[in-house]
Design an enzyme around this catalytic site. Structure first.
Site, PDB file in Angstrom:
ATOM      1  N   ASP A  19      -5.374   2.960  12.900  1.00  9.53           N
ATOM      2  CA  ASP A  19      -5.289   1.890  11.902  1.00  9.53           C
ATOM      3  C   ASP A  19      -3.866   1.346  11.799  1.00  9.53           C
ATOM      4  O   ASP A  19      -2.895   1.956  12.284  1.00  9.53           O
ATOM      5  CB  ASP A  19      -5.743   2.424  10.541  1.00  9.53           C
ATOM      6  CG  ASP A  19      -6.451   1.367   9.705  1.00  9.53           C
ATOM      7  OD1 ASP A  19      -6.230   0.162   9.961  1.00  9.53           O
ATOM      8  OD2 ASP A  19      -7.210   1.744   8.800  1.00  9.53           O
ATOM      9  N   ASN A  40      -2.181  -0.855   8.546  1.00 13.24           N
ATOM     10  CA  ASN A  40      -2.608  -1.428   7.273  1.00 13.24           C
ATOM     11  C   ASN A  40      -1.576  -2.280   6.545  1.00 13.24           C
ATOM     12  O   ASN A  40      -1.727  -2.516   5.353  1.00 13.24           O
ATOM     13  CB  ASN A  40      -3.073  -0.300   6.335  1.00 13.24           C
ATOM     14  CG  ASN A  40      -4.541   0.022   6.539  1.00 13.24           C
ATOM     15  OD1 ASN A  40      -5.368  -0.872   6.647  1.00 13.24           O
ATOM     16  ND2 ASN A  40      -4.869   1.294   6.613  1.00 13.24           N
ATOM     17  N   ARG A 100       0.839  -1.209   0.000  1.00 13.64           N
ATOM     18  CA  ARG A 100       0.000   0.000   0.000  1.00 13.64           C
ATOM     19  C   ARG A 100       0.872   1.257   0.000  1.00 13.64           C
ATOM     20  O   ARG A 100       0.541   2.259   0.614  1.00 13.64           O
ATOM     21  CB  ARG A 100      -0.953  -0.006   1.199  1.00 13.64           C
ATOM     22  CG  ARG A 100      -2.227   0.826   1.024  1.00 13.64           C
ATOM     23  CD  ARG A 100      -3.207   0.571   2.166  1.00 13.64           C
ATOM     24  NE  ARG A 100      -4.423   1.345   2.002  1.00 13.64           N
ATOM     25  CZ  ARG A 100      -4.800   2.358   2.788  1.00 13.64           C
ATOM     26  NH1 ARG A 100      -4.031   2.713   3.806  1.00 13.64           N
ATOM     27  NH2 ARG A 100      -5.918   2.984   2.590  1.00 13.64           N
ATOM     28  N   LYS A 109      -9.665   6.805  15.376  1.00 11.14           N
ATOM     29  CA  LYS A 109      -9.619   5.479  14.750  1.00 11.14           C
ATOM     30  C   LYS A 109      -8.167   5.207  14.386  1.00 11.14           C
ATOM     31  O   LYS A 109      -7.612   5.820  13.487  1.00 11.14           O
ATOM     32  CB  LYS A 109     -10.509   5.418  13.515  1.00 11.14           C
ATOM     33  CG  LYS A 109     -10.483   4.057  12.821  1.00 11.14           C
ATOM     34  CD  LYS A 109     -11.471   3.981  11.676  1.00 11.14           C
ATOM     35  CE  LYS A 109     -11.441   2.597  11.043  1.00 11.14           C
ATOM     36  NZ  LYS A 109     -12.450   2.464   9.967  1.00 11.14           N
ATOM     37  N   ASP A 145     -13.129  -4.974   7.367  1.00 10.49           N
ATOM     38  CA  ASP A 145     -13.388  -4.035   6.275  1.00 10.49           C
ATOM     39  C   ASP A 145     -14.568  -4.484   5.414  1.00 10.49           C
ATOM     40  O   ASP A 145     -15.053  -3.715   4.580  1.00 10.49           O
ATOM     41  CB  ASP A 145     -12.147  -3.901   5.385  1.00 10.49           C
ATOM     42  CG  ASP A 145     -11.116  -2.941   5.954  1.00 10.49           C
ATOM     43  OD1 ASP A 145     -11.442  -2.232   6.924  1.00 10.49           O
ATOM     44  OD2 ASP A 145      -9.986  -2.902   5.435  1.00 10.49           O
TER      45      ASP A 145
END
Length: 691
Positions: A446, A448, A411, A444, A514
């Site tokens: 995260d 990833n 990513r 939030k 997700d």
């Protein structure tokens, strides 16, 4: 308070329905006596007096399958929970020192030259918490190759069955049960975080049903790389060993005076089936693990699926007004508000509002959201960095990497080496400054991508980053929560990639997956509920067709009732919803607020699993109950089956608010289901109140 035999060598911990007993033999070997139904101290002493088995003579160890915490070395052949190496030797030859027992539990102390080992036990309800502290009291370095939290010994039974939660991204927490065979079954993560592939939980039974039979469960509280090994030994005994790290290649090097405390590896026995075990786990987490669990979590709106990276202050304001109109209580701006973040290629690490999108920072939008009667939240991913960022250009050595090797990107991002103190301090300054610059109520958090090039070229013991990254994460969260006590945190890792008792003790809820498809979510939520409570399970209503994953079309009704089984959120593009949809959404949000105390703090009964046909869950709290039911499909004109409810007073009468019917004793719902479920992919909510 643990009970102690007069000779000081047998200990008994007891909860409401269960007991745990262990014993120190005359030769100072710590052996397991009992884990199961409640017993008295005299029963534990009688078990301690039984002679050990002599099966196998010189080909088997008298300790294997009996020892409370197997170490490497000596007459042992099972997987060791502790493996230690010094410059002179490897393995442990420990001796007992003393014990300490008080209201906080039991502590047993052992020593092997310069290594001090303390085994900790604490009973919370029927959950036994176990962990281990290792301290280097010697004069030279000591290497921990393996330092598991605990080993659990199960009673001898025939035909054990193993339950676990497996999956992948967008398909997490799926329950599977299979016969346990001889040898070992190992689950875990070697990815640097808890992982989508397995939740750190196992359960064993022989013939349990949802509401009857013995179930033994174990859950590990660690948010990094981990391993749980379930072994059926040659004599049919079963042991479960678990802790930090996946391989035995080295965790930490302890200098003289340094110590390491393992995470908690919790165990639960229940004779009320899988449902009873789940309710006990849920009560334990709401009482002892999850922060502020007595407070219901608000209905949130999250901007991600509505806007992705294409955001602006004006656009978010429009969404906020629509969200407030349907009753949303918390508005969250997801990815794209900071740095040069117009896609996933840039900006991670630069935690300042994008001046083109938020020219005056986040405060004007946060104030607008507050004026609408909602709380304000933001998305961050602090442990990551894009190569295209100011942070990486200034500090390329701050990421995990191996010298002379390509820095692998997923990513378009790399993992920051959070074990470094300068990285920790940078993130503290950035996040503390961010939360101080605007009235933020919710973060939030995260994560990833997994660890790949987990190197630290300048450190003399670089593999410590696997452990120290997680310890630094915990420390940073603790520090932020202390400095900003009004801010709630959500754990996210590409969905359900970081869900465990460790992260839950520092966050207010978790992002379950997700995958927001409401039908797929039923299986994910069914598995999640085996161990974790609805109070932490975030679930969103998003657009139909489901554009992100499968294109499935589903009604707003089905999407809402699916998401109402946890902490309700909305993630659709409200700017594209019709007036009729917005009015209907407001009705569902209002209904959720009515039943929210039952869902988030009530006792869960899984009435029917979601696989095919009719699925249903029931929540009971005090004199009220609510049933959420989902009809996936009907075939050949078959009627909707009735549901027999659980957890109600069999001598009381209950009124069904949807039909007006009054039921007495064991409630059998049929009419309410028939009138509430009108076709395939349909759902209903049925409320009952004691009268």
């Amino acid at each position: 308070m643990p009970e102690i035999a007069d000779n000081g060598r047998t200990w008994l911990l007891s909860g409401p329905t269960s007991s745990y007993a262990l014993h120190l033999t005359e030769t100072d070997e710590l052996v397991h006596l009992h884990w199961g139904p409640g017993i008295a101290l005299a029963d534990a002493e009688a078990l301690a007096a039984l002679p050990p088995s002599e099966r196998g003579a010189s080909f088997e160890s008298p300790l294997d399958g009996r020892e409370e915490y197997p170490v490497e070395g000596g007459p042992r052949f099972v997987r060791p929970a502790l493996s230690v190496r010094t410059d002179e030797r490897r393995g442990t030859e420990w001796s007992y020192e003393d014990f300490e027992a008080d209201a906080d539990g039991l502590r047993l102390r052992f020593r092997d030259a310069g290594l001090a080992v303390t085994l900790h036990y604490r009973m919370r309800g029927d959950v036994v918490e176990r962990w281990t502290t290792l301290r280097n009291d010697g004069e030279g370095p000591l290497e921990l190759l393996r330092a598991d939290s605990a080993t659990w010994t199960l009673p001898e039974r025939d035909d054990w069955r193993l339950s676990q939660l497996h999956g992948r991204w967008a398909a997490e927490s799926r329950l599977t049960r299979s016969p346990l065979t001889y040898g070992e079954q190992v689950i875990g993560s070697r990815r640097g975080h808890t992982g989508h592939q397995h939740l750190p939980w196992v359960a064993l039974d022989t013939d349990a049903t949802e509401e009857r039979g013995e179930v033994y469960g174990c859950a590990l509280g660690w948010s990094g790389t981990w391993r749980i090994a379930v072994a059926q030994l040659p004599d049919a005994r079963v042991q479960i060993t678990g802790g930090v790290g996946y391989d035995d290649s080295g965790l930490l090097r302890l200098a003289p005076g340094e110590s390491f405390t393992t995470p908690v590896f919790a165990g639960l026995w229940s004779d009320a089936g899988f449902g009873g075990a789940s309710r006990a786990w849920h009560a334990y987490q709401r009482t002892y693990v999850v922060p502020d669990a007595e407070q219901d979590r608000p209905v949130l709106f999250n901007s991600w699926e509505a806007t992705y990276f294409d955001i602006s202050e004006e656009q978010q304001g429009t969404l906020a007004r629509r969200a407030a109109a349907i009753g949303v209580e918390l508005f969250v701006v997801d990815d794209g508000w900071f740095g040069a973040r117009t896609g996933d290629h840039a900006g991670l690490g630069d935690w300042r509002p994008n001046p083109d999108r938020f020219p005056n920072g986040l405060k004007p939008l946060a104030d607008q959201v507050h004026d609408l009667g909602m709380q304000f939240g933001i998305w961050v991913e602090p442990e990551m960095v894009n190569p295209d960022s100011e942070l990486y250009r200034a500090h390329p050595d701050w990421v995990q990497f191996q010298s002379g090797r390509k820095r692998t990107e997923f990513r378009n991002q790399l993992v920051l080496n959070l074990a470094r103190e300068d990285v920790q301090e940078y993130l503290w300054e950035q996040l503390h400054g961010l939360l101080s610059s605007a009235p933020v109520d919710y973060v939030k958090w995260d994560f990833n991508r997994c660890f790949t090039d987990a190197g630290w070229p300048d450190d003399p013991y670089p593999q410590r980053l696997w452990v120290d990254h997680v310890r630094a994460l915990y420390s940073l969260l603790d520090r932020l929560r202390a400095a900003h006590p009004g801010v709630a945190f959500e754990s996210c890792s590409g969905g359900g990639g970081r869900i465990d008792l460790g992260i839950m003790s520092r966050t207010d809820q978790v992002w379950t997956s997700d995958n927001t498809d409401p039908l797929d979510r039923l299986d994910i939520q069914h598995g999640f509920s085996q161990i974790h409570p609805a109070r932490v399970m975030a679930a969103w209503v998003t657009d139909s067709p489901n554009a992100q994953l499968n294109g499935r079309v589903s009604s707003l009704r089905f999407r809402f009732v699916s998401a109402m089984a946890g902490v309700l959120g909305v993630g659709g593009d409200l700017s594209q919803w019709s007036e009729e949809e917005l009015v209907e959404a407001r009705r569902w949000v209002d209904l959720y607020k009515e039943i929210r105390p039952l869902v988030q703090r009530g006792d869960l009964y899984r009435l029917r699993p979601p696989a095919g046909g009719l699925g249903a869950v029931q929540y009971v709290r005090g004199d009220e109950s609510v049933v959420l039911a989902w009809l996936q499909a009907q075939r050949f004109g078959e009627p909707v089956p009735a549901l027999r409810l659980r957890g109600l007073d069999p001598t009381a009468s209950y009124e069904c608010r949807e039909t007006g019917e009054v039921h007495r004793g064991a409630v059998l719902l049929h009419r309410g289901l028939r009138t509430g479920l009108r076709g395939d992919l349909d759902a209903t909510v049925i409320r009952l109140r004691r009268i």
